[in-house]
Design an enzyme around this catalytic site. Structure first.
Site, PDB file in Angstrom:
ATOM      1  N   ASP A  73       0.789  -1.255   0.000  1.00  0.00           N
ATOM      2  CA  ASP A  73       0.000   0.000   0.000  1.00  0.00           C
ATOM      3  C   ASP A  73       0.815   1.297   0.000  1.00  0.00           C
ATOM      4  O   ASP A  73       0.462   2.248   0.713  1.00  0.00           O
ATOM      5  CB  ASP A  73      -0.949   0.022   1.213  1.00  0.00           C
ATOM      6  CG  ASP A  73      -1.982  -1.104   1.196  1.00  0.00           C
ATOM      7  OD1 ASP A  73      -1.933  -1.943   0.285  1.00  0.00           O
ATOM      8  OD2 ASP A  73      -2.825  -1.146   2.105  1.00  0.00           O
TER       9      ASP A  73
ATOM     10  N   HIS B  24     -17.317   2.824   0.708  1.00  0.00           N
ATOM     11  CA  HIS B  24     -16.813   1.693   1.492  1.00  0.00           C
ATOM     12  C   HIS B  24     -17.181   1.781   2.974  1.00  0.00           C
ATOM     13  O   HIS B  24     -17.175   2.860   3.566  1.00  0.00           O
ATOM     14  CB  HIS B  24     -15.290   1.581   1.346  1.00  0.00           C
ATOM     15  CG  HIS B  24     -14.757   0.253   1.764  1.00  0.00           C
ATOM     16  ND1 HIS B  24     -14.104   0.055   2.952  1.00  0.00           N
ATOM     17  CD2 HIS B  24     -14.824  -0.945   1.153  1.00  0.00           C
ATOM     18  CE1 HIS B  24     -13.773  -1.223   3.049  1.00  0.00           C
ATOM     19  NE2 HIS B  24     -14.194  -1.850   1.974  1.00  0.00           N
TER      20      HIS B  24
ATOM     21  N   HIS C   1     -10.682   0.639  -2.492  1.00  0.00           N
ATOM     22  CA  HIS C   1     -12.045   0.673  -1.948  1.00  0.00           C
ATOM     23  C   HIS C   1     -13.074   1.247  -2.921  1.00  0.00           C
ATOM     24  O   HIS C   1     -12.748   2.101  -3.754  1.00  0.00           O
ATOM     25  CB  HIS C   1     -12.069   1.528  -0.675  1.00  0.00           C
ATOM     26  CG  HIS C   1     -11.210   1.016   0.432  1.00  0.00           C
ATOM     27  ND1 HIS C   1     -11.235  -0.290   0.855  1.00  0.00           N
ATOM     28  CD2 HIS C   1     -10.286   1.648   1.220  1.00  0.00           C
ATOM     29  CE1 HIS C   1     -10.373  -0.438   1.858  1.00  0.00           C
ATOM     30  NE2 HIS C   1      -9.777   0.709   2.089  1.00  0.00           N
TER      31      HIS C   1
ATOM     32  N   HIS D 123     -10.432   7.070   1.514  1.00  0.00           N
ATOM     33  CA  HIS D 123      -9.077   6.880   0.980  1.00  0.00           C
ATOM     34  C   HIS D 123      -9.065   5.768  -0.057  1.00  0.00           C
ATOM     35  O   HIS D 123      -9.938   4.896  -0.054  1.00  0.00           O
ATOM     36  CB  HIS D 123      -8.094   6.547   2.116  1.00  0.00           C
ATOM     37  CG  HIS D 123      -8.378   5.225   2.773  1.00  0.00           C
ATOM     38  ND1 HIS D 123      -9.357   5.070   3.738  1.00  0.00           N
ATOM     39  CD2 HIS D 123      -7.845   3.999   2.586  1.00  0.00           C
ATOM     40  CE1 HIS D 123      -9.394   3.813   4.128  1.00  0.00           C
ATOM     41  NE2 HIS D 123      -8.497   3.130   3.437  1.00  0.00           N
TER      42      HIS D 123
ATOM     43  N   LYS E 203      -7.023  -4.980  -2.849  1.00  0.00           N
ATOM     44  CA  LYS E 203      -7.772  -5.536  -1.715  1.00  0.00           C
ATOM     45  C   LYS E 203      -8.691  -4.473  -1.119  1.00  0.00           C
ATOM     46  O   LYS E 203      -8.455  -3.281  -1.301  1.00  0.00           O
ATOM     47  CB  LYS E 203      -6.797  -6.043  -0.658  1.00  0.00           C
ATOM     48  CG  LYS E 203      -5.911  -4.924  -0.124  1.00  0.00           C
ATOM     49  CD  LYS E 203      -4.858  -5.437   0.811  1.00  0.00           C
ATOM     50  CE  LYS E 203      -4.002  -4.313   1.324  1.00  0.00           C
ATOM     51  NZ  LYS E 203      -4.721  -3.270   2.065  1.00  0.00           N
TER      52      LYS E 203
ATOM     53  N   CYS F 145      -1.889  -2.510   7.634  1.00  0.00           N
ATOM     54  CA  CYS F 145      -1.835  -3.447   6.508  1.00  0.00           C
ATOM     55  C   CYS F 145      -0.566  -4.292   6.478  1.00  0.00           C
ATOM     56  O   CYS F 145      -0.602  -5.455   6.082  1.00  0.00           O
ATOM     57  CB  CYS F 145      -2.074  -2.703   5.207  1.00  0.00           C
ATOM     58  SG  CYS F 145      -3.794  -2.132   5.124  1.00  0.00           S
TER      59      CYS F 145
HETATM   60  C1  VGL Z   1      -4.526   0.938   5.761  1.00  0.00           C
HETATM   61  C2  VGL Z   1      -6.026   1.926   7.176  1.00  0.00           C
HETATM   62  C3  VGL Z   1      -7.026   1.780   6.243  1.00  0.00           C
HETATM   63  C4  VGL Z   1      -3.119   0.494   5.516  1.00  0.00           C
HETATM   64  C5  VGL Z   1      -5.518   0.773   4.820  1.00  0.00           C
HETATM   65  O1  VGL Z   1      -2.701   0.390   4.337  1.00  0.00           O
HETATM   66  O2  VGL Z   1      -2.399   0.248   6.503  1.00  0.00           O
HETATM   67  N1  VGL Z   1      -4.788   1.503   6.935  1.00  0.00           N
HETATM   68  N2  VGL Z   1      -6.761   1.200   5.074  1.00  0.00           N
HETATM   69 ZN    ZN Z   2      -8.248   1.099   3.556  1.00  0.00          ZN
END
Ligand code: VGL
Ligand code: ZN
Length: 244
Positions: free
Chosen positions: A47, A91, A87, A120, A145, A190
């Site tokens: 991510d 979401h 997302h 986000h 994802k 994540c």
């Molecule tokens: C993440 C919060 C929400 C991450 C993703 O990539 O750690 N954190 N969505």
């Molecule tokens: Zn997220």
């Protein structure tokens, strides 16, 4: 004790005492690059997206600093997988979808507790693109994802319902990968969830601390390191990897 074993013992003890008293930088230099990576290893870059770097809607402090380091580490790996949080615009993990709720509050959903985040990484938007400067042309798979509206997925392996697989475990097993190295954003969400699930699916796992950054919400960062240690996830630095 024979002379030989005694001498070996003394050398060992001496080396240990020296290591204990050694400046950290020197100890790091001696340990540098002693993990060799090969065909059975994959780097998972989690991510590293516009939304998660400074200027993004869910910015992780220092998230941009890890980009050059990740590019460099990736060169040491034959197998690299990138992930994208991906997302729907509506979401369930977005606070905006829950009247009266604010970002960083938690709610109970069918599958358990869910932190509510600012909007986000909406599919197809600029925020969901990889962060500027990420250059890993030899990456072989990009896994997305969190695309089911009603289920979040911090983990690159398993959605938050703890049942639905992304397919990553099967992909890695099909390619004979035994060990995964993880880096990216965020260490305590994540990256940690992916590392824990990697162990669950039978992979060896190591998180590269200096190539990751955390959100640290209510002590989440130290809790994540604790959970990972308990699950046998190694905590390493980029300098531990040969050639990185
Ligand atoms: C993440 C919060 C929400 C991450 C993703 O990539 O750690 N954190 N969505
Ligand atoms: Zn997220």
């Amino acid at each position: 004790m024979t002379t030989i074993t005694r001498r070996r013992f003394l050398i060992g003890a001496g080396a240990m005492a020296a290591a204990a008293g050694m400046p950290l930088a020197l100890r790091d230099a001696l340990a540098a690059g002693n993990m060799k990576v090969g065909e059975g290893d994959a780097l998972l870059v989690i991510d590293v997206q516009n939304c998660f770097v400074p200027g993004g809607s869910l910015a992780v402090k220092g998230g941009d600093e890890i980009v050059p380091l990740i590019n460099r580490i990736a060169k040491a790996f034959r197998n690299v997988v990138l992930t994208q949080d991906w997302h729907t615009a509506d979401h369930v993990s977005f606070a905006s979808q829950h009247g009266g709720k604010k970002p960083y509050e938690s709610i109970k959903l069918g599958y358990g507790s869910q932190v509510l985040w600012p909007d986000h990484c909406v599919q197809g938007t600029d925020g969901a693109e990889l962060a500027p400067g990420i250059e890993i042309p030899h990456a072989q798979l990009i896994i997305r994802k969190g695309f089911h509206r009603e289920v979040d997925s911090y983990s690159a392996f398993l959605e938050a319902d703890r049942k639905t697989q992304t397919g990553l475990a099967g992909y890695l097993k099909g390619r004979n990968i035994k060990r995964v190295f993880l880096c990216g954003l965020a260490t305590d969400y994540c990256v940690a969830w992916s590392a824990l699930d990697a162990r669950k699916f039978g992979f060896q796992a190591a998180v590269i601390e200096d190539a990751s950054r955390g959100i640290d919400l209510n002590g989440s960062l130290s809790a994540a390191w604790k959970d990972m240690a308990k699950a046998g996830v190694k905590r390493i630095q980029s300098a531990d990897i040969a050639g990185a």
